[in-house]
Design an enzyme around this catalytic site. Structure first.
Site, PDB file in Angstrom:
ATOM      1  N   CYS A 209      18.384  23.770 -57.206  1.00  0.00           N
ATOM      2  CA  CYS A 209      18.742  22.490 -56.582  1.00  0.00           C
ATOM      3  C   CYS A 209      17.901  21.338 -57.137  1.00  0.00           C
ATOM      4  O   CYS A 209      16.667  21.348 -57.034  1.00  0.00           O
ATOM      5  CB  CYS A 209      18.565  22.597 -55.064  1.00  0.00           C
ATOM      6  SG  CYS A 209      18.598  21.018 -54.197  1.00  0.00           S
ATOM      7  N   GLY A 210      18.566  20.338 -57.707  1.00  0.00           N
ATOM      8  CA  GLY A 210      17.866  19.189 -58.278  1.00  0.00           C
ATOM      9  C   GLY A 210      17.101  18.385 -57.241  1.00  0.00           C
ATOM     10  O   GLY A 210      15.985  17.927 -57.487  1.00  0.00           O
ATOM     11  N   HIS A 211      17.688  18.202 -56.053  1.00  0.00           N
ATOM     12  CA  HIS A 211      17.016  17.463 -54.982  1.00  0.00           C
ATOM     13  C   HIS A 211      15.751  18.198 -54.522  1.00  0.00           C
ATOM     14  O   HIS A 211      14.744  17.579 -54.187  1.00  0.00           O
ATOM     15  CB  HIS A 211      17.969  17.270 -53.800  1.00  0.00           C
ATOM     16  CG  HIS A 211      19.167  16.439 -54.124  1.00  0.00           C
ATOM     17  ND1 HIS A 211      19.082  15.118 -54.492  1.00  0.00           N
ATOM     18  CD2 HIS A 211      20.486  16.746 -54.148  1.00  0.00           C
ATOM     19  CE1 HIS A 211      20.292  14.633 -54.730  1.00  0.00           C
ATOM     20  NE2 HIS A 211      21.163  15.600 -54.520  1.00  0.00           N
ATOM     21  N   CYS A 212      15.822  19.529 -54.507  1.00  0.00           N
ATOM     22  CA  CYS A 212      14.655  20.329 -54.124  1.00  0.00           C
ATOM     23  C   CYS A 212      13.527  20.168 -55.144  1.00  0.00           C
ATOM     24  O   CYS A 212      12.349  20.051 -54.780  1.00  0.00           O
ATOM     25  CB  CYS A 212      15.039  21.805 -54.004  1.00  0.00           C
ATOM     26  SG  CYS A 212      16.373  22.145 -52.839  1.00  0.00           S
TER      27      CYS A 212
END
Length: 495
Positions: free
Chosen positions: A57-60
């Site tokens: 996950c990029g946001h993570c």
């Protein structure tokens, strides 16, 4: 000149300092949880923040250094607040995923009293903001206001705060107020006082018990005297949505926009270019309509086209349709009027309320050719190709602008190629920004969302790693082997 021994001593001390500093910099202040320690760790903490993440996950990945820095700051300040993280792909079973309502990544929860209370984290995503938000959340649910100075600091001009006024800090009204404050503390700031004279707005001679809600819109202050917990909670939620929510680039409006879209009420949204010469007449007419229907299960938003591109993508709207008004109901039905005139707003809303406006179905044209490995599904073909299909179907709901979707696309192509000779498996995709999706079947809150339907009709959302092998393993585990069964049946008939 330094002696050889003093030089070696200097080198040794320098190396030791470097080693210590490196060790400190590499120390992780965020606890890592897994199946072996999750339940035990949660149970022994009064206040712990848990991030459920996915490695892909990029946001993570963006949150990770901020989250770690926040944990380091809290640790250096001696705070009892604990930050933890868990790989939800590997370490969380379906029961925990349901308990913690994990529907996307990252999901962050504030867990209190050994797991007895689970609340959504609704604070900032950068280190200093995380620290300040969690300090407030770990303190009392409601703070006592003892002076004018306390009140002026607490009651700001751009936020919603709720203050209980009481003749004494005890009794059923006070206890109910504190219960509501505890339940809603992640959304609002609560205070209480023995003297209404400290408060900046509203009648100062009241002694209570009453609840005074301050807000930066509409009537600015509202008093309420019903201390039934459910009734008080409903009052706070309803009073915290403006009669007309403004959606523009002003960040102070964003909390109210979020509350608007989270509301279960029917949502009327008027989109227009705020630099248009007609904006004043549209806003005046729309404001009157919003006042007329307030409290009737319908809420209203005025959106600037420039700030509303995400909404346009979600609803499949185009700039040449503005000014336009769209209504979306709780069950996902949509009603649209484009190229609207200001004096047509009220009649159109009235027609909608009387059931005279037909719902519109958003669907791309059925493709003339559909011969790529991943088959294209549109709203008009979803029923036959997926919902009533006799095949095992893996379908991706995507957005054309989504970076994660673009990254997944070649992987799905490889999966589809692997199943080209298998008549029982279909790999498909649907542009969720250009087609309606049945909300009672699919819970698409982010992109990409991937679902699997077995040939016998069993649904499952895919939340594993986004690799070819993992997706194929998932399909093989959940599919119905129809062709093999039919072949076996045919063989028996022949015998």
């Amino acid at each position: 000149m330094a002696s050889r021994s003093s030089i070696w001593f200097y080198v040794f001390i320098s190396s030791l300092i470097v080693a210590i500093s490196v060790g400190e910099s590499e120390k992780e202040f965020v606890l890592t949880l897994d199946q072996s320690n999750f339940t035990e760790t949660i149970s022994k903490h009064d206040f712990i923040v848990v991030e459920f993440y996915a490695p892909w996950c990029g946001h993570c990945k963006k949150l990770a250094p901020e989250y770690e820095q926040a944990a380091s700051i809290l640790n250096s300040q001696g705070s009892p607040v604990v930050l933890a993280k868990v790989d939800a792909n590997e370490e969380i079973n379906k029961e925990l995923a349901s308990q913690y309502d994990i529907k996307g990544f990252p999901t962050i929860k504030i867990v209190r009293n050994g797991g007895k209370s689970i609340q959504e984290y609704k604070g900032p995503r950068e280190a200093d903001g995380i620290v300040e938000y969690l300090k407030k959340q770990s303190g009392p649910a409601s703070v006592e206001i003892k002076s004018n100075e306390d009140a002026s600091t607490f009651v700001g001009e751009k936020k919603i705060v709720i203050v209980g006024v009481f003749p004494k800090l005890s009794g059923s009204e006070y206890e109910n107020f504190m219960a509501v404050a505890e339940k809603l503390r992640s959304d609002y700031e609560f205070g209480h006082t023995l003297d209404a004279k400290h408060l900046p707005r509203g009648e100062s001679s009241v002694t209570g018990p009453l609840v005074r809600l301050f807000k930066p819109f509409d009537e600015l202050v509202v008093d309420f005297k019903d201390f039934n917990v459910d009734v008080l909670e409903k009052f706070i939620e309803e009073s915290s949505i403006p009669t007309l929510t403004v959606f523009n680039n002003d960040p102070s409006n964003h909390p109210f926009v979020i509350k608007f879209f989270n509301s279960p009420d029917a949502k009327a949204m008027l989109f227009i270019n705020f630099s248009s010469e007609a904006i004043d007449s549209f806003k005046t007419n729309y404001q009157e309509v919003a006042k007329q229907y307030k409290g009737q299960g319908m809420i209203f938003l005025l959106g600037d086209v420039e700030a509303s591109q995400g909404a346009f993508q979600y609803f499949g709207l185009k700039g040449d349709q503005v000014p336009l008004i769209i209504v979306q109901t709780e069950d996902g039905q949509k009603y649209l009027k484009s190229n609207l005139e200001a004096d047509h707003i009220a009649p159109w809303v009235e027609d909608y309320k009387e059931g005279k406006v037909p719902a519109f179905k958003k669907s791309e044209p059925i493709p003339e050719a559909n011969d790529e490995p991943v088959k294209i599904v549109v709203a008009d073909t979803l029923q036959d190709m997926v919902l009533k299909s006799a095949k095992n179907v893996l379908i991706e709901f995507y957005a054309p602008w989504c970076g994660h979707c673009k990254k997944l696309a070649p992987i799905l192509d490889e999966v589809a190629v692997s199943y080209e000779s298998d008549p029982d498996v279909l790999i498909a995709k649907l542009d969720a920004t250009a087609n309606d999706i049945p909300n009672d079947i699919f819970d698409v809150k982010g992109y990409p969302s991937v679902y699997f339907r077995s040939a016998s009709g069993k649904w499952e959302q895919y939340d594993g790693d986004r690799t070819k092998d993992d997706i194929i393993n998932f399909i093989e585990k959940n599919r119905d082997k129809l062709s093999q069964q039919e072949s076996s049946s045919s063989s028996k008939d022949e015998l």
